[in-house]
Design a protein around this motif. Sequence first.
Motif, PDB file in Angstrom:
ATOM      1  N   VAL A 161      27.295  37.715  43.867  1.00  0.00           N
ATOM      2  CA  VAL A 161      27.134  37.832  42.420  1.00  0.00           C
ATOM      3  C   VAL A 161      25.982  38.775  42.101  1.00  0.00           C
ATOM      4  O   VAL A 161      24.909  38.675  42.692  1.00  0.00           O
ATOM      5  CB  VAL A 161      26.868  36.438  41.809  1.00  0.00           C
ATOM      6  CG1 VAL A 161      26.656  36.538  40.303  1.00  0.00           C
ATOM      7  CG2 VAL A 161      28.033  35.506  42.118  1.00  0.00           C
TER       8      VAL A 161
ATOM      9  N   ASN B  29      33.813  40.322  36.055  1.00  0.00           N
ATOM     10  CA  ASN B  29      33.037  39.599  37.066  1.00  0.00           C
ATOM     11  C   ASN B  29      32.016  40.536  37.692  1.00  0.00           C
ATOM     12  O   ASN B  29      32.392  41.383  38.500  1.00  0.00           O
ATOM     13  CB  ASN B  29      33.960  39.090  38.172  1.00  0.00           C
ATOM     14  CG  ASN B  29      35.024  38.138  37.673  1.00  0.00           C
ATOM     15  OD1 ASN B  29      34.742  37.222  36.917  1.00  0.00           O
ATOM     16  ND2 ASN B  29      36.256  38.373  38.069  1.00  0.00           N
TER      17      ASN B  29
ATOM     18  N   THR C 147      34.371  33.783  41.136  1.00  0.00           N
ATOM     19  CA  THR C 147      35.341  34.720  41.705  1.00  0.00           C
ATOM     20  C   THR C 147      34.927  35.120  43.124  1.00  0.00           C
ATOM     21  O   THR C 147      35.784  35.312  43.993  1.00  0.00           O
ATOM     22  CB  THR C 147      35.467  35.957  40.794  1.00  0.00           C
ATOM     23  OG1 THR C 147      35.766  35.503  39.472  1.00  0.00           O
ATOM     24  CG2 THR C 147      36.567  36.886  41.264  1.00  0.00           C
TER      25      THR C 147
ATOM     26  N   GLU D 229      32.063  33.380  35.994  1.00  0.00           N
ATOM     27  CA  GLU D 229      32.269  34.747  36.500  1.00  0.00           C
ATOM     28  C   GLU D 229      32.017  34.793  38.017  1.00  0.00           C
ATOM     29  O   GLU D 229      32.800  35.346  38.780  1.00  0.00           O
ATOM     30  CB  GLU D 229      31.322  35.715  35.779  1.00  0.00           C
ATOM     31  CG  GLU D 229      31.600  35.836  34.278  1.00  0.00           C
ATOM     32  CD  GLU D 229      30.532  36.644  33.534  1.00  0.00           C
ATOM     33  OE1 GLU D 229      29.593  37.162  34.176  1.00  0.00           O
ATOM     34  OE2 GLU D 229      30.643  36.765  32.290  1.00  0.00           O
TER      35      GLU D 229
ATOM     36  N   SER E  68      25.005  37.018  32.089  1.00  0.00           N
ATOM     37  CA  SER E  68      26.401  37.151  32.513  1.00  0.00           C
ATOM     38  C   SER E  68      27.010  38.331  31.757  1.00  0.00           C
ATOM     39  O   SER E  68      26.453  38.814  30.760  1.00  0.00           O
ATOM     40  CB  SER E  68      27.185  35.874  32.184  1.00  0.00           C
ATOM     41  OG  SER E  68      27.185  35.651  30.787  1.00  0.00           O
TER      42      SER E  68
ATOM     43  N   HIS F 120      38.972  34.958  34.430  1.00  0.00           N
ATOM     44  CA  HIS F 120      38.179  35.498  35.531  1.00  0.00           C
ATOM     45  C   HIS F 120      38.864  35.337  36.887  1.00  0.00           C
ATOM     46  O   HIS F 120      38.638  36.127  37.786  1.00  0.00           O
ATOM     47  CB  HIS F 120      36.835  34.777  35.609  1.00  0.00           C
ATOM     48  CG  HIS F 120      36.060  34.839  34.343  1.00  0.00           C
ATOM     49  ND1 HIS F 120      36.194  33.907  33.344  1.00  0.00           N
ATOM     50  CD2 HIS F 120      35.145  35.730  33.900  1.00  0.00           C
ATOM     51  CE1 HIS F 120      35.386  34.221  32.339  1.00  0.00           C
ATOM     52  NE2 HIS F 120      34.737  35.315  32.646  1.00  0.00           N
ATOM     53  N   HIS F 121      39.635  34.264  37.044  1.00  0.00           N
ATOM     54  CA  HIS F 121      40.032  33.860  38.401  1.00  0.00           C
ATOM     55  C   HIS F 121      41.476  34.159  38.739  1.00  0.00           C
ATOM     56  O   HIS F 121      41.902  33.951  39.864  1.00  0.00           O
ATOM     57  CB  HIS F 121      39.779  32.354  38.588  1.00  0.00           C
ATOM     58  CG  HIS F 121      38.383  31.944  38.245  1.00  0.00           C
ATOM     59  ND1 HIS F 121      38.086  30.784  37.577  1.00  0.00           N
ATOM     60  CD2 HIS F 121      37.198  32.562  38.449  1.00  0.00           C
ATOM     61  CE1 HIS F 121      36.784  30.698  37.398  1.00  0.00           C
ATOM     62  NE2 HIS F 121      36.214  31.768  37.912  1.00  0.00           N
TER      63      HIS F 121
END
Lengths: 242, 242
Positions: B135, B124, B221, B218, B142, B161-162
Motif C-alpha cells: 500500500v 487503489n 486489494t 483500498e 486514501s 476496489h476488489h
Amino acid sequence: MFSSVSAGRIAPMTTPSSPKRDPRDLPNIDDLVVGVLGGTGEQGRGLAYRLAVAGQKVIIGSRSADRAASAAAELGAGVRGADNATCAAESDIVIIAVPWEGHRDLLLSLTGELAGKIVVDCVNPMGFDKQGAFVLDVEEGSAAQQAAAVLPDSTVTAAFHHVSAVLLLDPNVESLDTDIMVLGDKREATDAVQALASRIPGMRGVYAGRLRNARQVEGLTANLISTNRRYKAHAGLRVTDV
Amino acid sequence: MFSSVSAGRIAPMTTPSSPKRDPRDLPNIDDLVVGVLGGTGEQGRGLAYRLAVAGQKVIIGSRSADRAASAAAELGAGVRGADNATCAAESDIVIIAVPWEGHRDLLLSLTGELAGKIVVDCVNPMGFDKQGAFVLDVEEGSAAQQAAAVLPDSTVTAAFHHVSAVLLLDPNVESLDTDIMVLGDKREATDAVQALASRIPGMRGVYAGRLRNARQVEGLTANLISTNRRYKAHAGLRVTDV
C-alpha cells in the motif's frame, strides 16, 4: 513498469496450465497446544471455546492465574487456565488477544516464553468517537508488525481479526459463516494457522499476504463495525473463488 | 472508555427489538447516467460493460475522445465514449477508474464538471516489488479522501476496489460472486452507489463505513493479490450475515 496499478485491477492468475490450489491442503496440527493470551477477554474466550470444542488442547492466559482458571472452568471443553507466562511457555501456537493498549508491553514481557513459537496476532488498533470506529496509527505499521519487531525469535502471523466474539461465544451458533484471513512471512506458520482456523466448523483459513500488508486487514474491522451498525448484523467475510 | 477496543471485538448489534435491515432496500437509479473516467482501462471497461449490459446508460471517458469512442464501440451494449470532461459533465454518477499516478491531476482538471455529482472512487494506491503488492501512503489518507479534498462540491464515495477486471470483462462469466463495499459520508450517495453495484448480477453493494475508513478497503486489494497468487484465483469478498 509495475510501480503502481490501475484502479481495482488484480492481475489474472488462472491459466489452463496452472490448476487452482486448494486452501484445505494444510498440515495436521491436532496435537499442538494453543495458548490464548488475553484469554479472559471476549475474543480470547470465544476463540478458546471454539478451538477446544473442535478438539484442540487450549490454555487461556491472563495476568491472574486465578482469573484464567475460573474463566477456563466456565468455558469447559477441557480448556485450562494459567498466568500469561505459563500459558506462553506451555503452548506451541500462541494467540494474542489482548487490548491494543497492553499489546507491546505484554509481548515485551514474554519474549523468552514466546521464542520459537508461532504467534498469532489478532489485535485491531482502533479508536472510537461519535462517528464510530477508526484506525489508530501504529509506529511499526500494524499490531502484527509491532509483534514481529518485539519478538524476533518468534514466527509472527496475523489472523482472526474479523470474527465476531458474540457469535464465537454463542453455543447456539453451530457454524461460523466466515473465512479467516491469515497473514505472515513464513509459509509453515501461515499453513499451521490456516489449519487451526479451519478446525472451527464453518471457518476456513485463507492466505492473505505478508505481514507488511497487515494494517488494512486489522483496520477493516472498523469497516465491519460500520456494516454491523447499518444492518444490525455480525458481519463476517468470505473469500470467493478460493 | 471506548478509546480503543479489545482484539477482534465487534460490538453486538442485534436485539429482538431491532430487526435486521435489508441491504437491498435501495433507491431506483435506473435512469441515471453513469460515467467512467479512465474508462478505457481494464477496470473501467469492465465496470462499463457490466453496468451497460444491466441496462444502465454508460459513458466512458478518456483523454482522447477517439480512443473512448473506439473502446465504447468494442464494448457494445450501448456504451458511449467521450473525452473526460464531456463524460463527467453528462453523467449523474461518475466512477473514477484511472491509474493512481494520474488521480489527483485528473480530478483537479474536472472540479467544475464533477460539481454536484456523485463521484465513485475505485482507485487503489499500490506499489509492487519482488515481494508483491504493498500500500502506498497517501497524504489525505486514501485515494477517496484525496478525491473528497480536491472535489469539495461533489459527493465522494468509494467502491468497486476488489472486483476482478478479468471477470468483469469475461462474457462467459454470467454472475460476479462478490459483494461491493461502499463507503461514504452521505447516505443518499452511498445508497445510490449500492444500488448501482446491485444491478450487476451476483453483486451486492454493502455499506462499509465513512470515507475516513477508505484506506484499508483500498489497501485490501494488495492482500487479495496475494490470495490470487497463492490459489491461482480471482478472489472476491462476500459480507456474511448481511
